[in-house]
Motif scaffolding. Structure first.
Motif, PDB file in Angstrom:
ATOM      1  N   ASP A 105       0.853  -1.182   0.000  1.00  0.00           N
ATOM      2  CA  ASP A 105       0.000   0.000   0.000  1.00  0.00           C
ATOM      3  C   ASP A 105       0.896   1.242   0.000  1.00  0.00           C
ATOM      4  O   ASP A 105       1.675   1.453   0.930  1.00  0.00           O
ATOM      5  CB  ASP A 105      -0.878  -0.008   1.253  1.00  0.00           C
ATOM      6  N   VAL A 106       0.804   2.056  -1.064  1.00  0.00           N
ATOM      7  CA  VAL A 106       1.628   3.268  -1.170  1.00  0.00           C
ATOM      8  C   VAL A 106       0.744   4.515  -1.157  1.00  0.00           C
ATOM      9  O   VAL A 106       1.127   5.567  -1.667  1.00  0.00           O
ATOM     10  CB  VAL A 106       2.508   3.242  -2.438  1.00  0.00           C
ATOM     11  N   GLN A 107      -0.432   4.406  -0.563  1.00  0.00           N
ATOM     12  CA  GLN A 107      -1.325   5.557  -0.485  1.00  0.00           C
ATOM     13  C   GLN A 107      -0.640   6.711   0.249  1.00  0.00           C
ATOM     14  O   GLN A 107      -0.790   7.872  -0.130  1.00  0.00           O
ATOM     15  CB  GLN A 107      -2.626   5.169   0.230  1.00  0.00           C
ATOM     16  N   ASP A 108       0.124   6.380   1.288  1.00  0.00           N
ATOM     17  CA  ASP A 108       0.956   7.365   1.981  1.00  0.00           C
ATOM     18  C   ASP A 108       2.407   7.072   1.597  1.00  0.00           C
ATOM     19  O   ASP A 108       3.021   6.164   2.156  1.00  0.00           O
ATOM     20  CB  ASP A 108       0.766   7.252   3.494  1.00  0.00           C
ATOM     21  N   PRO A 109       2.974   7.817   0.636  1.00  0.00           N
ATOM     22  CA  PRO A 109       4.326   7.515   0.143  1.00  0.00           C
ATOM     23  C   PRO A 109       5.399   7.521   1.228  1.00  0.00           C
ATOM     24  O   PRO A 109       6.415   6.842   1.099  1.00  0.00           O
ATOM     25  CB  PRO A 109       4.581   8.623  -0.889  1.00  0.00           C
ATOM     26  N   SER A 110       5.171   8.273   2.290  1.00  0.00           N
ATOM     27  CA  SER A 110       6.174   8.320   3.363  1.00  0.00           C
ATOM     28  C   SER A 110       6.051   7.139   4.318  1.00  0.00           C
ATOM     29  O   SER A 110       6.905   6.941   5.181  1.00  0.00           O
ATOM     30  CB  SER A 110       6.034   9.631   4.153  1.00  0.00           C
ATOM     31  N   ASN A 111       4.994   6.340   4.142  1.00  0.00           N
ATOM     32  CA  ASN A 111       4.780   5.217   5.044  1.00  0.00           C
ATOM     33  C   ASN A 111       4.170   4.031   4.287  1.00  0.00           C
ATOM     34  O   ASN A 111       3.025   3.643   4.524  1.00  0.00           O
ATOM     35  CB  ASN A 111       3.857   5.642   6.199  1.00  0.00           C
ATOM     36  N   PRO A 112       4.919   3.427   3.350  1.00  0.00           N
ATOM     37  CA  PRO A 112       4.382   2.268   2.625  1.00  0.00           C
ATOM     38  C   PRO A 112       4.153   1.100   3.580  1.00  0.00           C
ATOM     39  O   PRO A 112       4.918   0.904   4.533  1.00  0.00           O
ATOM     40  CB  PRO A 112       5.477   1.949   1.604  1.00  0.00           C
ATOM     41  N   ARG A 113       3.070   0.340   3.301  1.00  0.00           N
ATOM     42  CA  ARG A 113       2.712  -0.772   4.187  1.00  0.00           C
ATOM     43  C   ARG A 113       2.565  -2.058   3.392  1.00  0.00           C
ATOM     44  O   ARG A 113       1.971  -2.069   2.318  1.00  0.00           O
ATOM     45  CB  ARG A 113       1.390  -0.474   4.915  1.00  0.00           C
TER      46      ARG A 113
END
Length: 200
Positions: free
Chosen positions: A3-11
């Protein structure tokens, strides 16, 4: 699945352990991916795996936490390569026509190599270079429609273990025809049953 919806915090959402790997992933539809890479088998002597021939896969990513491999198709033995493994422009894919095609060089092991200590480590001899043309559907997976090569039987006999000069690099569709392009020239084949129409 990441999940790269938040680029600073990929999950990491999910993962799938399979034999082999994909060098290139291409969307089939919003829930399915085509994977093109290499098959692999564990070594008999060490704690690692030998990569083998080219492997086609169809992945279902509808449930990100539980990705699945829907279908696979293996081509050739160790040494088999395709430009598609490092250049996505080598792929011809048209979902509405169930059409998938790409250039490939196929290597095969001899009978003596297959009977050696660890045949997965052996490098096969080239037996084909050209284009593979497939039908691809979610229901049936990969079905080989036909093959195209610019090498004649005489070329193959002269080449021995090294093919050069007539490698197909690209496949394009024009109407109901498939055009294959190499440094040597261009051939035209029918799309549906891959029958030769002409060359120049």
């Amino acid at each position: 699945v990441i999940d790269v919806q938040d680029p600073s915090n990929p999950r990491l959402l999910g993962k799938l352990k399979i034999p082999g790997y994909s060098d290139y992933l291409h969307p089939y539809d919003e829930n399915t991916l085509i994977g093109i890479g290499k098959d692999a088998l564990p070594s008999k002597q060490e704690d690692f795996a030998w990569y083998l021939g080219v492997k086609l896969s169809l992945f279902d990513v509808r449930d990100p936490a539980n990705p699945k491999e829907l279908s696979t198709y293996s081509i050739g033995d160790r040494g088999t390569e395709s430009p598609l493994l490092h250049n996505h422009k080598a792929l011809l894919f048209e979902k509405d026509r169930d059409l998938l095609a790409f250039p490939i060089r196929i290597h095969k092991l001899s009978d003596s190599q297959k009977q050696s200590g660890d045949p997965n480590s052996a490098w096969g001899d080239p037996v084909f270079q050209g284009a593979h043309v497939y039908s691809l559907t979610l229901e049936d997976g990969f079905t080989l429609r036909g093959t195209v090569t610019h090498y004649s039987e005489a070329d193959l006999l002269k080449a021995g273990s090294y093919l050069y000069g007539k490698d197909i690099d690209r496949i394009v569709r024009v109407g109901d025809s498939l055009l294959t392009v190499s440094m040597w020239g261009v051939q035209s084949h029918t799309e549906k049953d891959v029958k030769k129409e002409g060359s120049m």
